[in-house]
Design an enzyme around this catalytic site. Structure first.
Site, short mmCIF file in Angstrom:
data_model
loop_
_atom_site.label_atom_id
_atom_site.label_comp_id
_atom_site.label_asym_id
_atom_site.label_seq_id
_atom_site.Cartn_x
_atom_site.Cartn_y
_atom_site.Cartn_z
N TYR A 137 5.57 -1.68 2.48
CA TYR A 137 4.19 -1.36 2.09
C TYR A 137 4.22 -0.25 1.05
O TYR A 137 4.71 0.85 1.31
CB TYR A 137 3.41 -0.89 3.33
N ASP A 232 9.79 5.38 -1.03
CA ASP A 232 8.38 5.56 -0.71
C ASP A 232 8.33 6.41 0.56
O ASP A 232 8.61 5.94 1.66
CB ASP A 232 7.72 4.20 -0.49
N LYS A 260 -0.37 11.26 2.41
CA LYS A 260 -0.74 11.56 3.79
C LYS A 260 -0.63 13.06 4.12
O LYS A 260 -1.54 13.81 3.82
CB LYS A 260 0.10 10.69 4.73
C1 LIG Z 1 4.72 3.58 3.07
C2 LIG Z 1 3.36 3.63 2.43
N1 LIG Z 1 3.28 3.69 1.10
C3 LIG Z 1 2.10 3.76 0.47
C4 LIG Z 1 0.93 3.76 1.17
C5 LIG Z 1 -0.38 3.81 0.44
O1 LIG Z 1 -0.98 5.03 0.60
P1 LIG Z 1 -2.57 5.16 0.37
O2 LIG Z 1 -3.22 4.42 1.48
O3 LIG Z 1 -2.80 6.63 0.36
O4 LIG Z 1 -2.82 4.53 -0.97
C6 LIG Z 1 0.95 3.70 2.56
C7 LIG Z 1 -0.31 3.69 3.33
O5 LIG Z 1 -0.33 3.58 4.52
C8 LIG Z 1 2.20 3.62 3.21
O6 LIG Z 1 2.27 3.50 4.54
#
Ligand SMILES: Cc1ncc(COP(=O)(O)O)c(C=O)c1O
Length: 425
Positions: A137, A232, A260
């Protein structure tokens, strides 16, 4: 207390939002407020909270020191666009904490950070293709929506778009690999090395920890070939350890994305990494071939920066991460004991700071293992937990530092009930 306010709010939401919600979380739950490790819905029911705002509220809701810090800034101004001391200080604190972060740029969401990280990798290498792992993700960009949660499985490395509205051409730029399969990635690199700009990976993918040697292999193979390795760390940053997954697993990427926790509950994220790669953002180079445009109205806004600074200061205090891990271990042990006693095939997958039960008898090493697990049991388990006053996302427990002994005991009782409900299902 007035009852059924939630139903009324849910109906109003359905009138103005598709599927009646802000995103994909159950729209029938309408949260009124949160304090510490608990949240209350609009009908006044309280829950021990393992959703924690989808991850940011590691200290719990309304931590008094964070609230004080934000209140101190509120009267001085909420956003300036221009540089401000809080944002600069937060950038310094993050660069001190996160090994790969020689420099950073703030953005507002994790998905935005991931989009920039992939673009930077392309600018830096002059190549276009990106390797992504199935089930990984990385927000909502066109690239990230490739093979995010496919239900129609394709042969690797073919990408499957999980959303409409994405140009067909994006699919050709993405190569999809199974998480934890270093040999497969090596094969892809051998075949496409001259075309690949980056590998983007969640070092702990959703819940699934990296197999021993997997991240090391990604590091070694990308380094050899001048490919940018992107971690990430939107979820893992300041959670797996103060220095994130790169500290915890001892593997240092070229770029990472953060979100986050670093905004302390307010919208703030960052793309960070080696200075020579980050230099592509230098606006003095506008017009040069490698210049990468980067700007955002709310980037580095002082309210979020102040909330993040205070949050990180609290996390640096002695024992914070030990306590966090201990809280998680208590819940993991309760899950293991009650599901084993109930004779329910399961795996507890993850790390004490974030984990879940996956209802399968087989080890979980990649996305397909989760896809093939028993989703009905998971739904029933989560539903009973909710009825028993424990709130969690559909496929995660996010642990917070605010959990008290009473919260943990309440959680264990709910887990016992939920395990029991599975046996009577
Ligand atoms: C691993 C990871 N990357 C990126 C994101 C995207 O972040 P945002 O929701 O702040 O755009 C998330 C969101 O849960 C995530 O879990």
């Amino acid at each position: 207390m007035e009852r059924h306010r939630q139903v009324a709010w849910t109906e109003r939401a359905a009138g103005v939002m598709p599927a009646g919600g802000f995103g994909n979380f159950d729209p029938s739950l309408v949260i009124r407020e949160g304090h510490g490790a608990r949240v209350w819905d609009e009908d006044g029911h309280d829950y021990v909270d393992y959703l924690i705002g989808s991850g940011p509220m590691l200290l719990g809701h309304g931590h008094p020191e964070v609230v004080d810090a934000v209140q101190g800034q509120l009267s001085k101004g909420m956003t300036f666009f221009a540089n401000n001391a809080a944002g600069i200080e937060l950038a310094e604190v993050i660069c001190d904490a996160v090994t790969c972060a020689e420099q950073l740029r703030f953005v507002s969401t994790g998905g935005e950070a991931d989009m920039y990280a992939m673009r930077l990798a392309r600018a830096h290498t002059g190549r276009e293709k990106i390797i992504k792992f199935e089930g990984g993700y990385h927000g909502m960009s066109a690239e990230s929506l490739m093979s995010l949660a496919p239900t129609r499985l394709q042969n690797f490395p073919l990408a499957v778009p999980d959303s409409a509205g994405i140009p067909e051409s994006v699919r050709d730029l993405m190569l999809i690999a199974p998480f934890n399969d270093a040999e497969f990635v090596k094969g892809l690199l051998d075949e496409h090395a001259d075309e690949i700009a980056a590998i983007i990976v969640e070092p702990l993918q959703r819940l699934i920890p990296p197999a021993p040697g997997f991240l090391e292999a990604l590091r070694e193979e990308t380094e050899k070939r001048g490919i940018v390795l992107i971690f990430d760390e939107v979820v893992t940053g300041f959670r797996l350890a103060y220095g994130g997954a790169q500290e915890h697993y001892g593997v240092i990427p070229d770029l990472c994305t953060l979100g986050k926790i670093i905004g302390g509950g307010l919208p703030l994220a960052a793309v960070a990494g080696k200075a020579d790669i980050m230099a592509h953002f230098d606006a003095n180079k506008a017009g040069d071939a490698g210049f990468t445009y980067q700007v955002g109205t709310l980037s580095g806004n002082p309210l979020a920066a102040i909330a993040g600074l205070k949050t990180l200061e609290i996390l640096r205090r002695d024992g914070a991460y030990e306590q966090l891990r201990q809280n998680g271990k208590t819940v993991m042990t309760a899950l293991e004991n009650h599901l084993t006693n109930g004779d329910i095939p399961h795996q507890i997958v993850g790390d004490p700071v974030l984990f879940d039960v996956v209802f399968t008898a087989s080890p979980v090493i990649d996305y397909r293992c989760v896809l093939h697990a028993n989703a009905d049991l998971a739904r029933c388990f989560n539903q009973t937990l909710r009825e028993q006053g424990v709130l969690k996302p559909p496929s995660k427990f996010y642990v917070s530092l605010a959990l008290t002994d009473d919260d943990l005991a309440h959680t264990e009782r709910a887990i016992a009930e939920a395990a029991n409900a599975l046996n009577h299902n």
